[in-house]
Every structure is written in C-alpha cells, then in structure tokens.
Design a protein around this motif. Structure first.
Motif, PDB file in Angstrom:
ATOM      1  N   PHE A  66      34.418  40.444  47.265  1.00 20.36           N
ATOM      2  CA  PHE A  66      34.890  39.111  47.490  1.00 20.36           C
ATOM      3  C   PHE A  66      34.654  38.451  46.494  1.00 20.36           C
ATOM      4  CE2 PHE A  66      31.658  40.952  50.647  1.00 20.36           C
ATOM      5  CZ  PHE A  66      32.830  40.700  51.680  1.00 20.36           C
ATOM      6  N   TYR A  67      35.848  38.787  44.942  1.00 19.49           N
ATOM      7  CA  TYR A  67      36.184  38.272  43.618  1.00 19.49           C
ATOM      8  C   TYR A  67      37.410  37.040  44.532  1.00 19.49           C
ATOM      9  CZ  TYR A  67      36.223  36.440  39.415  1.00 19.49           C
ATOM     10  OH  TYR A  67      36.195  35.744  38.462  1.00 19.49           O
ATOM     11  N   PRO A  68      38.078  36.990  45.104  1.00 22.94           N
ATOM     12  CA  PRO A  68      38.947  35.715  45.798  1.00 22.94           C
ATOM     13  C   PRO A  68      38.521  34.684  46.228  1.00 22.94           C
ATOM     14  CG  PRO A  68      39.770  37.995  45.811  1.00 22.94           C
ATOM     15  CD  PRO A  68      38.385  38.072  45.511  1.00 22.94           C
ATOM     16  N   VAL A  69      36.664  34.260  47.280  1.00 34.69           N
ATOM     17  CA  VAL A  69      36.591  33.821  47.992  1.00 34.69           C
ATOM     18  C   VAL A  69      35.711  33.271  46.683  1.00 34.69           C
ATOM     19  CG1 VAL A  69      34.586  33.693  49.021  1.00 34.69           C
ATOM     20  CG2 VAL A  69      36.513  35.769  49.500  1.00 34.69           C
ATOM     21  N   TRP A  70      34.935  34.133  45.971  1.00 32.59           N
ATOM     22  CA  TRP A  70      34.694  32.846  45.038  1.00 32.59           C
ATOM     23  C   TRP A  70      35.127  32.249  43.989  1.00 32.59           C
ATOM     24  CZ3 TRP A  70      30.224  33.530  46.907  1.00 32.59           C
ATOM     25  CH2 TRP A  70      29.555  34.743  47.563  1.00 32.59           C
ATOM     26  N   TRP A  71      36.812  33.118  43.706  1.00 33.30           N
ATOM     27  CA  TRP A  71      37.213  32.535  42.866  1.00 33.30           C
ATOM     28  C   TRP A  71      37.260  30.921  43.854  1.00 33.30           C
ATOM     29  CZ3 TRP A  71      42.273  31.243  43.679  1.00 33.30           C
ATOM     30  CH2 TRP A  71      43.280  30.767  42.604  1.00 33.30           C
TER      31      TRP A  71
END
Length: 457
Positions: free
Chosen positions: A21-26
């Motif tokens: 979910f890194y794009p979401v965290w960004w």
C-alpha cells in the motif's frame, strides 16, 4: 495482509502493509512517516517473541544508537564558520534521525525473526521488486506531469505554521517532481513517491537487484513485463539528472556481470549484455541523449557540493569524536562569505552541512566514531555473508554495498536505509535456512545453495 484463523493478524502483516500500500501511504501524506508507524507493531511483536535473534555486528549498531544520543550534548555548540542557533531548534532533526535509525533496525529484526512459514523470503523479494515498479511509475509521473501535486489528508490536519515548513512539506505534501534550475531553466526532476529526487534515484537503484531476481528470472509473461518496466525506467532515470545514480547503475551492471561470471552463469550474462545494449540503443535513438549531454554541460551543483564538503571537514575538526549532534548551516556560500539567505531568497547561501551525503551527515552529527560505527555494521554484515553466492545474496549485496558509494552524495534516511536493512535481514534469513537445511552449526559466512538459499541461476 488480513487476519489469520481466530482473528489474529497474520505474522508479517506490517511489511505487507508497508509495501503493498505504499502508493496509498504516499497519497495520504505518510510515505516516509508510515515506516515509523509500522515499526511500532513490529516492535511489540518482537517483545512478544523474546528472546530476539540478532544478525552479525548488531552490537555495533546498538553502540551507534547510543552515540547518536550522546552527541546531543553538543547541540548548543556553534562551531566556527557556521550560523549560531539554539539547541532546542535542533532537537526535531535529531529526533527524526534517531527515530529513523531505530525504526529501520526494528524492521530488520522483525523480518529476521519471522519463520519461512510465516513470511517466506520469496514474498519479501516480491514486495521489494513491487516497490521498484512503484518507484518507476512515480518517476514516469514526475517526468510527464512534473507540476502534479496535491494537499494530502495528513497535511490538512496539520497547523498552517507546521505544514508550511519546508522539511514537513517534503514529508506530507505529495508532489510528482522537484522543480529545479539544474539545466539553466526550471524543469521537473522525478521524485514520486518520495519528497526528493535524490531519494527517488537512491531507492530505485537499491531495489533494482530485487526486481531483477523477482521478475527477470521468471520465464514467460512476467519476464517480458520486467523487460518493459526496465526500458520505461530509463526515461525517468535520465530525466532525474542524477549523475550519482547514473554512476551507481553503471556499477550495478559491472557487479552483476562479475557475479554471473564468477558463478559460471553464461546464459544470464548474455542476457545482461543484451539488456544493456538495448538500453543504450534506446537512449541514443531518443531525445534522452540530449538531456544527458545538457546535464554534463551544466555541473551547477559541483561548486555548492564542494563548498559544503570542505566546510564540513573543517567544522568536524572542532569535535571529531562526538560531532555536534545535528547538522549546521554554513556562513556564506561557495561564492562569497557575505552571501546568505533572506526572505526573498531562502536558497541563497548558508547551505546545510551534512545534507549532501550520509557520510557528511554522520561526521558532523556523530563525529568520526559515529561514522565508523555506522559503516562498521554494514562492513561486518558483508564480511559475514561474503561466501553466499545465491541470487538473493547478489541483490542484497547491491542494496548494502551501493550505499558505500552513495554516502558521499546522498543521505540514506529513511526509505533507502530501510531497504538496506531489510536486505541485511534477508541475507541473515538465507544463512539460517542454509544451516537448517544442512543440519549443521556452520558460521554465517558459509555458502548457500538455491534462489533464496540456492544458486545464482
């Protein structure tokens, strides 16, 4: 991710949450902060699992953390050639750095203490390779939509006085690129999903080996997709104007060729040669060549970098053992001692000493001893597993070894350092698997047979 039977969270879920979910965290404004957040449940799980196993040389890292704390006694000292300031104003940067050093160590211990049944090494390889794809996608966004940015939910929750701080902005305000005048005119340099272009290039190069063994070693559609991703990656890599990353990627190719030749993997070596030729042809037959030439003709940052390195080395002589706890701003600039920042030009003069390379940060913040402890940990790990010839080891050695080159150019906190520490954990896990399979008590430097505990094929 998800829950296991009985409602408990499955082991390894913080790592899955981080990468998947890194794009979401960004987008939420937590691209870097999520590392600190997820380190908490990792630490709690480690406490539950006691005793906690540690990799070779971990004692050096613990002493380094103590040295970071000890160096804070120097926060109120203003060495000659730097702007005066208050110790209280420097506490935030010290806290951020210390939290980063602790968080990545927790992540390493967490991954290293998971079993193969709980969180297979192959899953970690997939997650790291997947993050490479995300970084390439962010780079393409920054190349073709360099003005793209938006206010994140986290940013909305912060007081205006905090949210407008330049450092905080780079943490919580998602932007596709950094707009800079490197070529004599304002142009975007890809940065997403990070706040800085240098971090983008650093992370991409550390992840390349993991992407290669997770995608290019698989036959069929996955390998073809991997080749396409690599070809697309060349576009933002060139447009990043990051000469250090260009050098790093060149060293990566050289390392891979030597590794494959040593292991007698001629088929993979031929494939590497073909890939390099294709990338070179792509660059030479497109406008990317012009961009590279313009960057080489505009070494604008060399003067500033030379000035800050020289001044850092001068300042460190006043406290070579403990350092000064944090960075300092230099008096003047590379052009004149009289040049300084003001309200109309926040980037004029007074460069931040320790901001243009992890080595310089360590020297000014924790002195020669702190730098030696930091580098000693990674050196010890590389030495311990030097005989591992598996594909996993090749990717890990790149992620741990390249920072020895980048430390002169870029700072490692937080995501690049996290990648290196997770690479340490995978090397460590690989050795544990080899020893369990062999049923022996051989030391950590023994050769591992397979992908993960196996050959480099």
């Amino acid at each position: 991710m998800g829950r296991a039977a009985g409602g408990a969270w499955r082991p390894g879920w913080p790592l899955t949450a981080l990468f998947a979910f890194y794009p979401v965290w960004w987008a939420l404004g937590m691209g870097t902060l999520i590392v600190f957040v997820l380190a908490v449940p990792m630490a709690l799980e480690l406490l539950r699992r006691r005793p906690v196993r540690v990799p070779p040389g971990f004692g050096l890292w613990l002493v380094f953390l103590l040295w970071v704390v000890a160096s804070t006694v120097m926060l109120g000292v203003d060495p000659a050639g730097t702007l005066p300031g208050e110790a209280a104003d420097r506490v935030v940067s010290v806290g951020f750095n210390l939290a980063g050093y602790v968080a990545v160590a927790v992540a390493m211990l967490y991954l290293g203490n998971l079993t193969e049944e709980e969180y297979p090494r192959s899953r970690a390889v997939r997650h790291l390779g997947g993050l490479f794809v995300v970084v390439v996608a962010g780079g393409l966004l920054g190349t073709f939509a360099d003005q793209f940015s938006f206010t994140s939910p986290v940013e909305m929750l912060l007081p205006d006085s905090v949210a407008r701080n330049a450092f905080v902005q780079n943490l919580v305000h998602p932007t596709a690129a950094q707009l800079q005048e490197v070529l004599g005119y304002t142009a975007g340099r890809p940065a997403a999903p990070f706040g800085y272009t240098n971090t983008w290039g650093y992370a991409l190069s550390l992840l390349l080996g993991w992407f290669a063994i997770g995608w290019l070693r698989r036959p069929g559609a996955r390998r073809l997709a991997g080749v396409l991703v690599l070809a697309l990656a060349a576009i933002p890599v060139v447009h990043s104007l990051n000469r250090g990353v260009w050098i790093g990627l060149g060293l990566t190719v050289l390392f891979a060729a030597l590794w494959l030749a040593r292991n007698g993997n001629l088929g993979a070596l031929l494939g590497l040669a073909v890939s390099v030729v294709l990338v070179v042809v792509l660059v030479l037959t497109t406008p990317l060549t012009s961009t590279i030439q313009q960057r080489l003709d505009n070494p604008k940052s060399d003067g500033i970098r030379g000035f800050t390195v020289s001044r850092t080395l001068e300042v460190v002589q006043e406290s070579p053992v403990l350092g000064f706890g944090s960075t300092r701003r230099a008096l003047g600039s590379s052009n004149s001692i009289a040049v300084g920042r003001d309200e109309d030009c926040s980037n004029c003069g007074n460069p931040l000493l320790g901001s243009n390379g992890q080595l310089w940060l360590l020297l000014i913040a924790q002195g020669v001893v702190g730098a030696a402890l930091y580098l000693g940990f990674f050196t010890r790990v590389l030495w311990a597993y030097r005989r591992d010839r598996s594909a996993l080891a090749a990717a890990a050695f790149l992620s741990i070894g390249l920072p020895f080159v980048y430390m002169f150019l870029y700072n490692a906190l937080v995501v690049p350092l996290l990648i290196s520490f997770l690479s340490v954990a995978l090397l460590w896990r690989n050795d544990q698997a080899r020893r369990a399979e062999a049923g022996s008590t051989a030391g950590p430097g023994s050769r591992a047979p397979g992908l993960v505990a196996g050959s480099a094929r």
